[in-house]
Scaffold this active site. Structure first.
Site, PDB file in Angstrom:
ATOM      1  N   GLU A 206     -22.751  84.325 -71.715  1.00 56.38           N
ATOM      2  CA  GLU A 206     -21.810  85.114 -71.031  1.00 56.38           C
ATOM      3  C   GLU A 206     -20.893  85.971 -71.641  1.00 56.38           C
ATOM      4  O   GLU A 206     -19.785  86.243 -71.566  1.00 56.38           O
ATOM      5  CB  GLU A 206     -20.902  84.177 -69.901  1.00 56.38           C
TER       6      GLU A 206
ATOM      7  N   CYS B   8     -15.049  82.100 -60.196  1.00 54.88           N
ATOM      8  CA  CYS B   8     -13.971  82.414 -61.005  1.00 54.88           C
ATOM      9  C   CYS B   8     -13.374  83.920 -60.696  1.00 54.88           C
ATOM     10  O   CYS B   8     -12.313  84.269 -60.744  1.00 54.88           O
ATOM     11  CB  CYS B   8     -14.143  82.470 -62.349  1.00 54.88           C
TER      12      CYS B   8
END
Lengths: 638, 638
Positions: free
Chosen positions: A318, A402
């Site tokens: 990520e 998120c």
């Protein structure tokens, strides 16, 4: 609105949320959609997955399976917290008793969930109470705490209520007793940075220096040897090297932060750390931290940033990979990372007053960030690719949710990004029709902005003052703009002598009725990437003002790789009032490779014939909101 | 050399191996390296991994772990078989008592490993004797049998020894009793096609029609409903849908083969099936099977073939994906798949006499296939990418070692691909200095080829006859060639009236000393891909004669994506005698995007400046044999 401590070393501080109003055609509808639809929609999703119910801390089978490092369910507290934070920001400007009651109910449940010693993490308490403070590297324990602190500060500042603030002060006091430099403490710090930047907010909200000190400790302890994450692993009986990401670069803990000069690892973690570093420097005048931030900023913006304001190309971590490695179709470019960049840019801007930070803040916000949410406020992107073969779809929710509440809290607090107030000065960072109220030089001032920005570069600022006052009005001249002009009460004034840190600085004795007008030419133009960027070779991106464009199949019914924009093509801008709430679209006469004369050949020795075709580009932030199909930011040129 | 049955319906049959000699600068050194180094090296590897020792059929812990569908150790028999086949081909031309003894030892061990009922699979007998014939879909049981049959035929034809042939006849008889259309038989067929094409070789070697019939059954039963692989799964108590590849397209068993018109699934399986279909049609005159083959050929060559002769772009299924999906950097393009294409092309050529099949045979052979092995004959590629960022390295061996012995057996039997013999005619398919001996029209004929092909297009064929004879000499005019000229005893003859099926057909009363000379112009030129191929947009590949080129970092010390070959650039060919045994390289004046004037910008509104630079291309088959670095087949053009 509660008071916060002044930050004398900081160049600008934001205006309180209630002081800024958006009445424009760009932001106002988006903020309304997110406020009226997004807040309720996201709460429904948090209830649907069980995150709200989990506040009762009863052990249940995991809703999201454990995989290697853990489960995204471990940070449901943070998703709830971001929702509380977003809802609180909304309440600061748009009172809503029903929403306030809903927020109060959550804060009461959080208070009830707090353990006698101050601990508050619903996942650990329900599922692994004996595992507290044993794996900060992987388990997001302080990450959740940080988001709850941000929620508590927002709730307090919006409503004056101290319920959650007091809960979180107690929890932070516990954390500060566990982690620290003293004998008997763990010399630990967050695996996923977040608590640091939250502590700075807590410091400003409470005025208690201990929170500033704790933040400073966490930032400075990071990456020292012997390495805390290794010691922590050994204490668990684990091999310190045997973890999913294999390198402490993943969490920017590979060396002390003041020695770092490359943006590495997980992009969101990196942005949250740098945000805290810049904020800490802004708060304390720490020049060493700011120097590290500036090195990291230069690394990001000259080698590792997508043209959309996205960052972190790789799904595997990520995060960041190698210089100039910016693949388009597999771009990860997580929405949260770009939001984190906006946070960092704001701290850099507020600390230094340099307009170039506002430039990138604006660019990330209008492009990669906004692409993460649909105009209706209820469909999202987690990854933000720059090229799609047509299979990408916005989703309602994500196993790692998120981004949606992160978008929501940013948008609900957008007013804090638009203006800055300094000693005897007001700065306008972002242009949008609306108004701002503040006090400067002893006068109550209301700024009335009139503009169709970002679709048009004319901006009028009318001043309304309780009494004439001498102060400096700073108007950002965007880095993308050439030939900006300034008029004061309709008199053109030379810009060059006024330019300071990227702002036109107008010092005057102002009075009600004064008007400053900006003309920011925004011709559409091509952008070329540095030749080291392999993915963009031979291609151009289109930009106009702060808006980056893309081709979508909905407007270009051809395989997009067959389209060519000649180098000197005239690019026309046109208002498309019916396009997803209205937008300026771009058109140009281009070429398309013909397929009609290929006669079943797969390869041949003569080049494809070219046919004229009109290329139509839409703002990147609007993509994937119509019929699915190909998308492409980088367009072949010749 | 043993006799084989005639195949009257086939246009061409190959010459026996011992009848063809290569004495050229291209093939002869490569064949020598593979014969003198490759054969011994591969046997060492087979011993090192334990494949040779496994012939004792003692159960041992698995050397290669079981994963989902099985383990590559399941087909060690096939790797040994391909080695025996390759060694036998070598013995047919280059007698070598030590090698022959080594082969005889293996065949004796295989004979000893055969079970009383004829069964022969060392993995099943050692590790899972109760699982025989229970999962043909996944477990490569008949795949191993097929390779052992091919080995047996090669061993028999090279040495006249029947040891392995008789072993395999007994095993095939067992297989034909298990699988078949009669009451009490399983209506099964191979999961990984291979046995079918082997049975046709066995039929020709033994003259027994039952093997032809078994092949025909296996080919025609494939893909019928109720689906054998589903029934087999149900019999095991498994969910028929719950298998790794999820679709019977993976093994071309999604529908009966005569109804197929798309090349799908695992590329090697597909090529082996189509080879058997074409061979069966060539053997029997089955027009329906040939029609299916022609449809599949058209699908492959117009939509699914790399410019290198590679096929099967995806690692996920080791095979085909979608039309025009030909990614370069992630190309799978397994060496075995391209070898399989050579097998299929040969069967198509021999069945129909059409030169276009020889064209692709040649192209795959000179490019993707040869790229799979180093000039020294002991380093390999399994995947054959068309673009490399520089991390690709040749390897000594592979967990799935199918490619090295496949390369070896193809190269050791190359003579069978060079010439064809028909009724009263001789065809020259491939050009290479050397000689061929055969009988035609009652005369013993030796053809002496003199040429520097593929580096030069002049080919001289001198005839030596035991007595004058009337026959047709067919010389292939490659599809890539324009302006070919033919001279008979130095007299230029018009080509057009002679052209037939892609061959110049010269019927004459030939006598010793006659010479036919071909001039095949081979200017270097660019190839463009069909505009539907996204991966190749705006780029060209370089070809000269049958040789496809690439850029390597070793010759071009710049990031290769920064290099541009202008559309009308002159491409010069130059002999580089020291390059990996000597090769013609290409050079052209191109452009490079300059980076010197970018001043820390990542994006800017003016295009990169271009600097002149000489581009240097080497044959693709030679890449990755010097210092590691970037490689690129498709070069940007403008």
């Amino acid at each position: 609105m509660a008071d916060s401590v002044p930050s004398p070393r900081r160049r600008y501080r934001p205006l309180p949320l209630g002081a800024v109003g958006f009445e424009d055609q760009f932001w106002a509808p988006r903020l309304r959609a997110n406020r009226q639809r997004g807040i309720a929609f996201q709460f429904e999703q948090l209830e649907r997955i069980g995150a709200v119910q989990a506040l009762d801390q009863q052990p249940r089978p995991l809703a999201i399976p454990w995989r290697g490092w853990g489960t995204t369910q471990m940070f449901w507290d943070s998703d709830l917290a971001k929702w509380i934070e977003a809802a609180s920001y909304s309440l600061a400007t748009y009172p809503d008793p029903a929403l306030e009651a809903q927020v109060d109910d959550l804060t009461a449940k959080l208070a009830a969930a707090q353990q006698p010693d101050g601990y508050l993490n619903t996942f650990f308490t329900a599922h692994m109470p004996d595992k507290r403070f044993t794996n900060e590297r992987d388990w997001h324990e302080t990450y959740c705490a940080g988001h709850l602190v941000e929620a508590a500060v927002a709730h307090f500042e919006a409503t004056g209520k101290r319920t959650l603030l007091e809960v979180m002060e107690r929890y932070v006091d516990l954390l500060a007793s566990v982690y620290g430099p003293s004998e008997g403490q763990k010399r630990g710090y967050p695996g996923h940075e977040e608590l640091e930047l939250a502590l700075l907010k807590l410091y400003r909200a409470t005025g208690k220096p201990k929170y500033l000190e704790f933040a400073r400790y966490l930032v400075d302890e990071r990456g020292r040897q012997p390495h805390f994450f290794d010691l922590e692993a050994l204490a668990r009986g684990d091999d310190p090297a045997a973890f999913f990401q294999k390198t402490h670069e993943y969490s920017q803990a590979h060396r002390p932060v003041r020695e770092q000069d490359k943006v590495v690892g997980h992009a969101v973690r990196a942005m949250y750390l740098y945000t805290a570093m810049a904020d800490l420097s802004g708060e304390t005048g720490d020049a060493g931290l700011m120097a590290a931030c500036e090195r990291l900023w230069a690394d990001l913006t000259t080698r590792r940033l997508y043209v959309t304001g996205g960052l972190g190309p790789s799904a595997s971590n990520e995060g960041f990979t190698a210089d100039y490695d910016l693949p388009n179709e597999t771009a990860y470019a997580e929405t949260c990372a770009s939001i984190g960049l906006v946070f960092w840019a704001r701290q850099m801007l507020e600390a230094t007053g340099q307009g170039r930070y506002a430039d990138l803040l604006e660019h990330a916000l209008y492009n990669n960030v906004l692409a993460g949410v649909s105009p209706a406020g209820d469909r999202y992107f987690y990854e933000n690719v720059l090229q799609s073969a047509g299979a990408d779809r916005r989703w309602e929710w994500h196993v790692c949710p998120c981004c949606p509440p992160n978008l929501l809290r940013l948008l609900m607090s957008l007013g804090q990004y638009a203006y800055g107030q300094g000693e005897g000065e007001i700065a306008v960072h972002l242009y949008a029709e609306g108004r701002a109220r503040l006090e400067v030089a002893g006068s109550a001032v209301t700024l009335h902005q009139t503009t169709r920005y970002p679709w048009d570069g004319s901006v009028s600022l009318k001043l309304e003052l309780s009494q004439p006052a001498a102060f400096t009005l700073r108007l950002r001249i965007p880095g993308w703009c050439e030939g900006a002009r300034v008029f004061v009460n309709d008199v053109g004034v030379a810009l060059a002598p006024l330019l300071e840190d990227g702002y036109a600085s107008l010092h005057a004795q102002w009075k009600s009725g004064d008007e400053v007008r900006l003309e920011l030419p925004m011709p559409a133009h091509c952008l070329y990437a540095h030749p080291a960027v392999r993915a963009d070779a031979g291609q151009v991106a289109l930009q106009r003002g702060p808006i980056l464009y893309c081709l979508e199949a909905a407007d270009n019914p051809y395989p997009l790789h067959q389209l060519i924009l000649p180098e000197n093509a005239e690019i026309r801008a046109r208002l498309a009032p019916d396009l997803l709430g209205g937008a300026v679209v771009l058109e140009a006469e281009g070429l398309r490779e013909a397929t009609s004369d290929w006669n079943q050949q797969l390869y041949r020795s003569s080049p494809p014939k070219l046919e004229p075709v009109t290329l139509r580009a839409v703002p990147y932030s609007l993509w994937a909101n119509r019929e699915p199909g190909e998308m492409r930011v980088w367009i072949r040129t010749a």
